[in-house]
Design an enzyme around this catalytic site. Sequence first.
Site, mmCIF file in Angstrom:
data_model
loop_
_atom_site.group_PDB
_atom_site.id
_atom_site.type_symbol
_atom_site.label_atom_id
_atom_site.label_comp_id
_atom_site.label_asym_id
_atom_site.label_seq_id
_atom_site.Cartn_x
_atom_site.Cartn_y
_atom_site.Cartn_z
ATOM 1 N N TYR A 65 1.912 9.318 12.902
ATOM 2 C CA TYR A 65 2.229 8.257 11.941
ATOM 3 C C TYR A 65 3.724 7.927 11.992
ATOM 4 C CZ TYR A 65 -2.495 8.728 9.995
ATOM 5 O OH TYR A 65 -3.868 8.763 9.829
ATOM 6 N N SER A 88 -8.934 3.685 5.388
ATOM 7 C CA SER A 88 -8.867 2.202 5.365
ATOM 8 C C SER A 88 -9.888 1.606 4.408
ATOM 9 C CB SER A 88 -9.014 1.626 6.781
ATOM 10 O OG SER A 88 -7.837 1.846 7.506
ATOM 11 N N ALA A 129 -10.258 -4.877 5.825
ATOM 12 C CA ALA A 129 -11.396 -5.504 6.489
ATOM 13 C C ALA A 129 -11.436 -4.980 7.922
ATOM 14 C CB ALA A 129 -11.255 -7.012 6.468
#
Length: 308
Positions: free
Chosen positions: A51, A217, A221
Amino acid sequence: MKYLQLAEDLKVSQLAFGCMRISEMEVDELAELIKVALDEGINFFDHADIYGGGKSEELFGEVLKKHPEYREKMIIQTKCAIRRGKVGYFDFSKEHIINSVNQSLKRLQTDHIEILLLHRPDTLMDPKEVADAFQELYDSGKVKYFGVSNMNSMQMELLQSEVKQKLLFNQLQFSPIHAGMVTNGLFVNMKEEQAIDHDGSILEYCRLKKVTIQPWSIMQASWEEGTYLDNPDYQEFNDCLQAYADAYKVSKTAIVIAWILRHPANMQPIFGTTKAKHIQEMCAGCDIELSREDWYEIYIKAIGRILP
Ligand SMILES: NC(=O)c1ccc[n+]([C@@H]2O[C@H](COP(=O)([O-])OP(=O)(O)OC[C@H]3O[C@@H](n4cnc5c(N)ncnc54)[C@H](OP(=O)(O)O)[C@@H]3O)[C@@H](O)[C@H]2O)c1
């Protein structure tokens, strides 16, 4: 905040703080955000060596150095095995797993982490080698618990056939929009494409084996589209969420959290916000109990699904 007692000394908050998007924050700004989460009762922080190219762990370590009192209130999880470089690949070799954990510990400025996950399956894995790596990390006190991410049920079985420690977690993409693991279970033995089992019935496998699914998530979308919240391409879904939000006097994100938690798999959603207000809004979702009918309505309206 609700908690899940997953082992004798592992009591995790139902919501987890995802650290994928924190790498550009200032140390004090992140410290404040972490404090908000801790004050809400969130004790679980999810990292990965990759990350921000390591910056997320580094920044988090800076916060821990400034606020050592935070560490004892925290369960820190990190992930390894995705290699970035000229060619991206996955690496479950013992050498890589151990080196990666050592680097993460250095960046996080801590001598141990509570949980290590393997980030994505490595088809070249040797389960015995993974077992060796886990044992060494466990014996040295550097890692207490283990799990995986983005794995199907047989991959988990294969690993578990050698790994001595129980695999406690599987981190998987899941939201009202991305709910394939639910959908294929609703279309069993039918000719429609929804019946395609993309993950070896991972939802049922995790329930059966008492593996905690950590949805990731949850407000997205897709990578390309970003969040579905207030996104005109998901108008009907937003209208549906808004109606529930109005009824319960909470935010739409609280309804999404309530929807994930209504599933009896007892999941531990990981949120990715960098805003205190959004954390507080989502926490309100832990107190809402949707009915079976509400749950199905949100599932159907999310992307105009039909049931068999
Ligand atoms: N294992 C894996 O392969 C994998 C993959 C991806 C992620 N993860 C983990 O899952 C965590 C979460 O992933 P994510 O960041 O994609 O999740 P997310 O919670 O869906 O966040 C995505 C975006 O939604 C926005 N958002 C959240 N609440 C909002 C609200 N109330 N209103 C408007 N926008 C809102 C956030 O922006 P704001 O900052 O503006 O709120 C963020 O940019 C990561 O940090 C990581 O720990 C794991």
